[in-house]
Enzyme design. Structure first.
Site, mmCIF file in Angstrom:
data_model
loop_
_atom_site.group_PDB
_atom_site.id
_atom_site.type_symbol
_atom_site.label_atom_id
_atom_site.label_comp_id
_atom_site.label_asym_id
_atom_site.label_seq_id
_atom_site.Cartn_x
_atom_site.Cartn_y
_atom_site.Cartn_z
ATOM 1 N N HIS A 23 60.648 86.890 61.105
ATOM 2 C CA HIS A 23 62.118 86.819 61.105
ATOM 3 C C HIS A 23 62.697 87.740 62.190
ATOM 4 O O HIS A 23 63.648 87.373 62.885
ATOM 5 C CB HIS A 23 62.689 87.307 59.762
ATOM 6 C CG HIS A 23 62.404 86.441 58.574
ATOM 7 N ND1 HIS A 23 61.826 86.936 57.428
ATOM 8 C CD2 HIS A 23 62.653 85.125 58.328
ATOM 9 C CE1 HIS A 23 61.737 85.968 56.524
ATOM 10 N NE2 HIS A 23 62.211 84.852 57.045
ATOM 11 N N LYS A 47 65.148 79.535 45.302
ATOM 12 C CA LYS A 47 63.745 79.953 45.360
ATOM 13 C C LYS A 47 63.386 81.064 44.382
ATOM 14 O O LYS A 47 62.281 81.568 44.435
ATOM 15 C CB LYS A 47 63.405 80.410 46.788
ATOM 16 C CG LYS A 47 63.286 79.268 47.768
ATOM 17 C CD LYS A 47 62.760 79.790 49.085
ATOM 18 C CE LYS A 47 62.536 78.673 50.085
ATOM 19 N NZ LYS A 47 62.156 79.222 51.404
ATOM 20 N N ARG A 96 58.014 77.262 62.643
ATOM 21 C CA ARG A 96 56.598 77.640 62.717
ATOM 22 C C ARG A 96 55.798 76.375 63.015
ATOM 23 O O ARG A 96 55.855 75.848 64.093
ATOM 24 C CB ARG A 96 56.168 78.313 61.409
ATOM 25 C CG ARG A 96 56.667 79.745 61.295
ATOM 26 C CD ARG A 96 56.607 80.266 59.895
ATOM 27 N NE ARG A 96 57.561 79.529 59.056
ATOM 28 C CZ ARG A 96 57.866 79.840 57.806
ATOM 29 N NH1 ARG A 96 57.288 80.856 57.235
ATOM 30 N NH2 ARG A 96 58.754 79.133 57.130
ATOM 31 N N SER A 134 57.439 84.934 53.961
ATOM 32 C CA SER A 134 57.717 85.979 52.959
ATOM 33 C C SER A 134 56.777 85.826 51.770
ATOM 34 O O SER A 134 56.260 86.810 51.237
ATOM 35 C CB SER A 134 59.166 85.883 52.488
ATOM 36 O OG SER A 134 60.039 86.046 53.566
HETATM 37 P P1 ADP Z 1 64.781 79.751 53.890
HETATM 38 O O1 ADP Z 1 64.653 79.917 52.418
HETATM 39 O O2 ADP Z 1 66.164 79.395 54.335
HETATM 40 O O3 ADP Z 1 63.740 78.890 54.543
HETATM 41 P P2 ADP Z 1 63.357 82.010 54.992
HETATM 42 O O4 ADP Z 1 63.691 83.455 54.851
HETATM 43 O O5 ADP Z 1 62.082 81.527 54.418
HETATM 44 O O6 ADP Z 1 64.603 81.238 54.409
HETATM 45 O O7 ADP Z 1 63.380 81.594 56.519
HETATM 46 C C1 ADP Z 1 64.548 81.712 57.281
HETATM 47 C C2 ADP Z 1 64.300 81.077 58.640
HETATM 48 O O8 ADP Z 1 63.327 81.843 59.336
HETATM 49 C C3 ADP Z 1 63.749 79.645 58.573
HETATM 50 O O9 ADP Z 1 64.276 78.912 59.661
HETATM 51 C C4 ADP Z 1 62.264 79.839 58.762
HETATM 52 O O10 ADP Z 1 61.659 78.692 59.330
HETATM 53 C C5 ADP Z 1 62.262 81.015 59.728
HETATM 54 N N1 ADP Z 1 61.024 81.770 59.645
HETATM 55 C C6 ADP Z 1 60.433 82.288 58.558
HETATM 56 N N2 ADP Z 1 59.275 82.904 58.868
HETATM 57 C C7 ADP Z 1 59.130 82.762 60.222
HETATM 58 C C8 ADP Z 1 58.135 83.145 61.174
HETATM 59 N N3 ADP Z 1 57.022 83.761 60.798
HETATM 60 N N4 ADP Z 1 58.333 82.828 62.460
HETATM 61 C C9 ADP Z 1 59.436 82.140 62.830
HETATM 62 N N5 ADP Z 1 60.409 81.748 61.999
HETATM 63 C C10 ADP Z 1 60.264 82.038 60.716
#
Ligand code: ADP
Length: 179
Positions: A23, A47, A96, A134
């Site tokens: 992130h 979630k 990703r 996460s």
């Molecule tokens: P959500 O529940 O909205 O998917 P996340 O916190 O899981 O929230 O992810 C927020 C954004 O960050 C999403 O667009 C996700 O694809 C991106 N993201 C999460 N982990 C990574 C990572 N390791 N590299 C790049 N983008 C990521």
């Protein structure tokens, strides 16, 4: 030629439960392109978050404190309504693997349907973060794995404290957020 442009405020929404180095990388790269980046933490996530919204916000703020044009806030309800209240027309999302694509594509089209003047920009992850999520971090941590290359220190410390406070509590599949 007049190259003056209005400042562009982008919103990077997500659960950030907790914020990871993946992130952070996306937020940093967005901050190099857009004038202002608001990292927006979704409160009413379906979630079943492990961390309360206040904890998620605090950890994310700490992790991004060095980037001047990034701010962190929490929001609930429809993303496009929140963006309209901020005067922002740019959504940032990270991509990703292809497995992210279907969900992200659907969300981008849905948001476009709701607010045609708002665009979604995708930033492709750095290869070293392509496996990082996460929930993977919480799983690895729960079974004693080393997460120091996956999350900032503030997150690792908070997770360690959690384990001391609630040694028998499983971080993943919790039924309610930590109080
Ligand atoms: P959500 O529940 O909205 O998917 P996340 O916190 O899981 O929230 O992810 C927020 C954004 O960050 C999403 O667009 C996700 O694809 C991106 N993201 C999460 N982990 C990574 C990572 N390791 N590299 C790049 N983008 C990521």
């Amino acid at each position: 030629m007049n190259l003056n442009k209005n400042k562009i405020r982008a919103v990077y929404p997500g659960s950030f439960d907790p914020v990871t180095n993946g992130h952070i990388c996306i937020a940093q790269r967005a901050a190099e392109i857009f004038d202002e980046v608001i990292v927006a933490i979704l409160m009413n996530t379906q979630k079943d978050p492990s961390f309360s919204v206040e904890e998620r916000q605090q950890m994310t703020e700490e992790a991004l404190v060095d980037i001047n044009n990034v701010q962190v806030c929490a929001f609930s309800g429809l993303l496009v309504n929140f963006m309209q209240s901020l005067g922002s027309k740019v959504i940032i999302r990270g991509l990703r693997a292809m497995s992210d694509f279907e969900y992200e594509f659907q969300m981008a089209l849905m948001n476009r349907q709701l607010a045609p003047d708002i665009e979604t920009f995708f930033i492709v992850t750095e290869p070293q973060y392509s496996y990082l999520s996460s929930s993977a971090v919480k799983n690895v941590f729960q079974f004693g794995g080393d997460i120091s290359s996956m999350v900032p220190d503030c997150v690792r410390n908070r997770m360690k404290n959690r384990i001391h406070e609630y040694p028998n509590q499983i971080i993943k599949n919790r039924t309610k957020p930590f109080e």
